[in-house]
Design a protein around this motif. Structure first.
Motif, short mmCIF file in Angstrom:
data_model
loop_
_atom_site.label_atom_id
_atom_site.label_comp_id
_atom_site.label_asym_id
_atom_site.label_seq_id
_atom_site.Cartn_x
_atom_site.Cartn_y
_atom_site.Cartn_z
N VAL A 32 5.63 3.07 -10.20
CA VAL A 32 5.30 4.51 -10.15
C VAL A 32 4.48 4.89 -11.37
O VAL A 32 3.45 5.58 -11.25
CB VAL A 32 6.59 5.36 -10.06
N LEU A 33 4.91 4.45 -12.55
CA LEU A 33 4.20 4.80 -13.78
C LEU A 33 2.78 4.23 -13.82
O LEU A 33 1.87 4.86 -14.36
CB LEU A 33 4.99 4.34 -15.00
N LYS A 34 2.59 3.05 -13.23
CA LYS A 34 1.25 2.47 -13.19
C LYS A 34 0.36 3.15 -12.17
O LYS A 34 -0.85 3.15 -12.30
CB LYS A 34 1.34 0.97 -12.88
N LEU B 97 2.54 9.14 -1.58
CA LEU B 97 1.54 9.78 -2.45
C LEU B 97 1.86 11.24 -2.68
O LEU B 97 1.63 11.78 -3.77
CB LEU B 97 0.14 9.62 -1.85
N GLU B 98 2.43 11.91 -1.69
CA GLU B 98 2.84 13.31 -1.85
C GLU B 98 3.96 13.43 -2.87
O GLU B 98 3.99 14.35 -3.68
CB GLU B 98 3.24 13.90 -0.51
N LEU B 99 4.90 12.48 -2.84
CA LEU B 99 5.96 12.46 -3.86
C LEU B 99 5.37 12.18 -5.24
O LEU B 99 5.80 12.79 -6.23
CB LEU B 99 7.01 11.40 -3.51
N LEU B 100 4.39 11.29 -5.29
CA LEU B 100 3.72 10.99 -6.56
C LEU B 100 3.00 12.23 -7.09
O LEU B 100 3.01 12.49 -8.29
CB LEU B 100 2.75 9.83 -6.37
N ASP B 101 2.38 12.99 -6.19
CA ASP B 101 1.72 14.24 -6.59
C ASP B 101 2.73 15.23 -7.18
O ASP B 101 2.44 15.92 -8.15
CB ASP B 101 1.01 14.88 -5.40
N LYS C 187 0.83 -1.19 0.00
CA LYS C 187 0.00 0.00 0.00
C LYS C 187 0.88 1.26 0.00
O LYS C 187 1.89 1.33 0.69
CB LYS C 187 -0.90 0.00 1.23
N TRP C 188 0.46 2.24 -0.79
CA TRP C 188 1.18 3.51 -0.87
C TRP C 188 0.87 4.33 0.39
O TRP C 188 -0.28 4.57 0.71
CB TRP C 188 0.77 4.29 -2.11
N VAL D 291 13.20 5.92 -6.75
CA VAL D 291 14.35 5.82 -5.86
C VAL D 291 13.98 6.28 -4.45
O VAL D 291 14.32 5.64 -3.45
CB VAL D 291 15.54 6.64 -6.40
N MET D 292 13.23 7.36 -4.36
CA MET D 292 12.88 7.93 -3.06
C MET D 292 11.90 7.04 -2.28
O MET D 292 11.90 7.05 -1.05
CB MET D 292 12.30 9.33 -3.24
N THR D 293 11.08 6.27 -2.98
CA THR D 293 10.11 5.41 -2.31
C THR D 293 10.56 3.96 -2.20
O THR D 293 9.94 3.18 -1.51
CB THR D 293 8.75 5.44 -3.05
#
Length: 105
Positions: free
Chosen positions: A88-90, A61-65, A55-56, A79-81
């Motif tokens: 990440v792309l999915k 999720l903030e990094l993904l944003d 689970k993210w 790398v950060m997660t």
């Protein structure tokens, strides 16, 4: 024997590939920033490993944003997660849908 090796510079989060022979292989310099000490082998997907869904977390999720807004690249978020670039792309399209439903995007 020639081999392809993938490296990542942890200083500038740049992924690059080198094609060389085994006996000529030394720790390379990053072609982007010139750093040598922060460069390590990088393998986004390892063969034979079982895929495990994790689970993210909110911080991830903030990094993904930030990736969606263009502040970070997918490789940087990976790398950060500690996740793969493919992961990440999915996750990006689903995160965009979540933000649209929440009225934040």
């Amino acid at each position: 024997m020639k081999i392809n090796q993938v490296f990542i510079c942890e200083d500038c989060v740049f992924v690059f590939q080198i094609h060389t022979s085994c006996k000529d292989m030394k720790k390379p310099y990053c072609p982007k920033c010139g750093e040598k000490f922060e460069v390590r082998n990088y393998q986004s997907v390892k063969k034979g490993e079982k895929l495990i869904r994790i689970k993210w977390e909110q911080e991830e999720l903030e990094l993904l944003d930030r990736c969606i807004s263009g502040d970070l690249g997918a490789h940087q978020v990976a790398v950060m997660t500690g996740r793969t670039v493919n992961s990440v792309l999915k996750r990006i399209p689903r995160r965009k849908e979540e933000l649209e439903h929440a009225g934040q995007c």
